[in-house]
Design an enzyme around this catalytic site. Structure first.
Site, PDB file in Angstrom:
ATOM      1  N   CYS A  62       7.535   1.729   5.964  1.00  0.00           N
ATOM      2  CA  CYS A  62       6.237   2.092   6.547  1.00  0.00           C
ATOM      3  C   CYS A  62       6.155   3.389   7.337  1.00  0.00           C
ATOM      4  CB  CYS A  62       5.738   0.941   7.403  1.00  0.00           C
ATOM      5  SG  CYS A  62       5.356  -0.487   6.374  1.00  0.00           S
ATOM      6  N   ARG A  99       7.265   6.336  32.859  1.00  0.00           N
ATOM      7  CA  ARG A  99       6.218   6.890  31.993  1.00  0.00           C
ATOM      8  C   ARG A  99       6.750   7.089  30.565  1.00  0.00           C
ATOM      9  NH1 ARG A  99       5.115  12.093  35.381  1.00  0.00           N
ATOM     10  NH2 ARG A  99       7.383  11.935  35.302  1.00  0.00           N
ATOM     11  N   PHE A 144      17.905  -0.455   5.776  1.00  0.00           N
ATOM     12  CA  PHE A 144      17.369   0.604   6.650  1.00  0.00           C
ATOM     13  C   PHE A 144      17.558   0.291   8.127  1.00  0.00           C
ATOM     14  CE2 PHE A 144      13.273  -0.643   8.601  1.00  0.00           C
ATOM     15  CZ  PHE A 144      13.011  -1.839   7.956  1.00  0.00           C
ATOM     16  N   SER A 166      -2.759  -5.777   5.326  1.00  0.00           N
ATOM     17  CA  SER A 166      -2.026  -4.571   4.918  1.00  0.00           C
ATOM     18  C   SER A 166      -2.413  -3.404   5.831  1.00  0.00           C
ATOM     19  CB  SER A 166      -2.406  -4.176   3.486  1.00  0.00           C
ATOM     20  OG  SER A 166      -2.075  -5.178   2.575  1.00  0.00           O
ATOM     21  N   THR A 181       0.863  -1.190   0.000  1.00  0.00           N
ATOM     22  CA  THR A 181       0.000   0.000   0.000  1.00  0.00           C
ATOM     23  C   THR A 181       0.901   1.242   0.000  1.00  0.00           C
ATOM     24  OG1 THR A 181      -0.064  -0.233   2.423  1.00  0.00           O
ATOM     25  CG2 THR A 181      -1.954  -1.049   1.213  1.00  0.00           C
ATOM     26  N   LEU A 198       4.722  -6.490  13.293  1.00  0.00           N
ATOM     27  CA  LEU A 198       6.107  -6.995  13.319  1.00  0.00           C
ATOM     28  C   LEU A 198       7.068  -5.941  12.791  1.00  0.00           C
ATOM     29  CD1 LEU A 198       7.328  -7.744  10.247  1.00  0.00           C
ATOM     30  CD2 LEU A 198       5.702  -9.593  10.436  1.00  0.00           C
TER      31      LEU A 198
END
Ligand SMILES: NC(=O)C1=CN([C@@H]2O[C@H](COP(=O)(O)OP(=O)(O)OC[C@H]3O[C@@H](n4cnc5c(N)ncnc54)[C@H](O)[C@@H]3O)[C@@H](O)[C@H]2O)C=CC1
Ligand SMILES: O=C(O)[C@H]1O[C@H](OP(=O)(O)OP(=O)(O)OC[C@H]2O[C@@H](n3ccc(=O)[nH]c3=O)[C@H](O)[C@@H]2O)[C@H](O)[C@@H](O)[C@@H]1O
Length: 466
Positions: free
Chosen positions: A278, A262, A340, A133, A94, A165
């Protein structure tokens, strides 16, 4: 409750391949067929030599070896697998749109729509269709519209089951997932479908880790999870710039703030910038969705995460140029790493590509070494940018399979990926083979500053003064 005998997954990529391998491995009573239109990819998944699988992930080949051709199959026969399946995962790409409305921001959903139309055309029996996806919130509505308008009496339940993942740790992430998210309608058949899918994951995960929500919360949570993770990296990377000019040390700052329960210690490693297929795509998509709903301030807030990431990559490249006496023209710079992140052969949106591009604009000569990335991939990544001709890229960039050779006669080494093997290299030998002064720019902060300085290097790393 219906039992599932056959699963089909459309898309044999970084998500479909590993995810379905684990499902097949943990659910021996279910036949899992992963299909793709890319015949080369399917052939690689079926290759007897498990080192030729199209995705490199620690632990993957062992799982594929156990299950392949028992209850795990890779095939190009998309229609057949759809026809036979009770449950169909859609795990196609996508990417960010490169044309038309929303160009550069919106997700391109053409592959998703093609899958939905393919299912609608082929299916003769009821199916559960699962969005695997990552999709813009409300995409399930479009999928439902396509599936529910065939007029052939086949019934569908559409679920959202985004994948969390990370590459390089995919198998471990799947086997020990923090949570599995399943969104679906709250109708009796919707609830039944959610429970059926939950049952699959409960073969190996405790029930309480499987969360059920409505469709829209599930779709949106995936984008938000990636946005929050990337935001942490941009936050610490923005602080790395401040550390470099104030003699603070970004690792010490990360540790100090991460001890606050926190805040937490994870995802606070300053780097040359996040890459991967992504984070950027999903945040751009979030920004686009916010704009579509008129939420300008929200869109601008998240857009800043991308801007800082671009700034970080540019800053790293510009520091190399400035430090090398304001010119890298004709100078040889060895790139250690192109992927990457470590433990993957994936280079999509890798920071290395953009750092290289900036240096090549300054006429540097780059020699790349990455243990898992091929020469063709490096050239393909650079050609894709369209900054210069393919001939020029091949003239200025060389790819070698030996890190020591990459550094021979180099003016500088730039570390772009945190491969473990870089820590174990003979840095003294590297130093001896380089031009002096010998510079190292550590974009991943993996080397010992003191030892590097003692060896004789001019050693710079992200987030720290020299
Ligand atoms: N790569 C990652 O680590 C993660 C990716 N995701 C999401 O998962 C989705 C898939 O990502 P990847 O696996 O990385 O993509 P990928 O590009 O590696 O694989 C997608 C595959 O789908 C195939 N395909 C496309 N259209 C098809 C069609 N109509 N019929 C059959 N096959 C078709 C392509 O040939 C390709 O092999 C994306 O939405 C991504 O955002 C989610 C979590 C992690
Ligand atoms: O949707 C996705 O595709 C996936 O995106 C990321 O996974 P991934 O991109 O494979 O890898 P990450 O470990 O998140 O690393 C992303 C980038 O951030 C960088 N990074 C990560 C952590 C950190 O502290 N600093 C940092 O610079 C990495 O080097 C890498 O370039 C998320 O971690 C996954 O949960 C998600 O499923």
């Amino acid at each position: 409750m219906r039992s599932i005998k056959n699963i089909c997954c459309i898309g044999a990529g970084y998500v479909g391949g590993p995810t379905m391998s684990v499902i097949a491995n943990k659910c021996p009573e279910i036949n899992v067929t992963v299909v793709d239109i890319n015949a080369n990819r399917i052939a690689a998944w079926n290759d007897e030599d498990l080192d030729k699988l199209p995705v490199y992930e620690p632990g993957l080949k062992e799982i594929v070896a156990e299950s392949r051709n028992k209850n795990l199959f890779f095939s190009t026969e998309v229609d057949k697998a759809i026809d036979e399946a009770d449950m169909i995962f859609i795990s196609v790409n996508t990417p960010t749109k490169t044309y038309g409305k929303g160009k550069g921001e919106a997700a391109d959903l053409k592959y998703i729509e093609l899958c939905a139309r393919n299912i609608a055309r082929v299916a003769k029996s009821d199916k559960i269709v699962v969005e695997k996806s990552t999709l813009p919130v409300r995409t399930a509505q479009a999928i439902k519209d396509i599936l529910h308008n065939t007029g052939n009496g086949v019934k569908y339940e559409v679920l959202s089951n985004p994948e969390f993942l990370a590459e390089g740790t995919a198998i471990d992430d799947l086997l020990n997932a923090d949570r599995v998210l399943i969104g679906g309608d709250d109708t009796p058949s919707g609830k039944e479908a959610k429970n059926i899918l939950s049952g699959i994951y409960e073969h190996w995960l405790p029930k309480e880790r499987v969360l059920q929500t409505n469709l829209w919360s599930s779709e949106l949570s995936k984008l938000v999870a990636n946005a929050f993770l990337a935001q942490r990296i941009s936050s610490i990377n923005s602080i790395s710039a401040l550390c470099e000019v104030t003699d603070a040390n970004v690792a010490e700052v990360s540790k100090a703030i991460g001890k606050d329960s926190r805040i937490g210690p994870k995802f606070l490693n300053a780097s040359v910038g996040f890459g991967g297929s992504c984070f950027q795509k999903d945040i751009l998509n979030l920004v686009y969705i916010c704009k579509t709903y008129g939420l300008t301030e929200v869109a601008e807030y998240w857009d800043q995460v991308i801007k800082i990431n671009d700034y970080q990559k540019r800053r790293f490249a510009e520091n190399i140029i400035t430090t090398l006496y304001n010119t890298v023209s004709g100078k040889k710079i060895a790139f250690y790493g192109w992927a990457f992140k470590k433990d993957t052969n994936d280079t999509r949106e890798s920071a290395a590509i953009y750092v290289a591009d900036t240096l090549l604009e300054e006429q540097a000569e780059i020699v790349v070494y990455d243990p898992k990335v091929s020469e063709e991939q490096v050239y393909a990544d650079l050609d894709y940018l369209n900054t210069r001709s393919e001939e020029e890229n091949r003239k200025l960039v060389t790819v070698v399979n030996d890190p020591l050779k990459a550094a021979e006669d180099a003016h500088a080494v730039a570390i772009l990926t945190e491969w473990d093997e870089f820590k174990a290299l003979d840095w003294e030998q590297i130093y001896n083979s380089m031009f002096k002064p010998a510079f190292v720019f550590d974009g991943r902060r993996i080397l010992d500053k003191q030892i590097m300085n003692q060896t004789g290097f001019d050693y710079y790393r992200i987030g720290e003064g020299k």
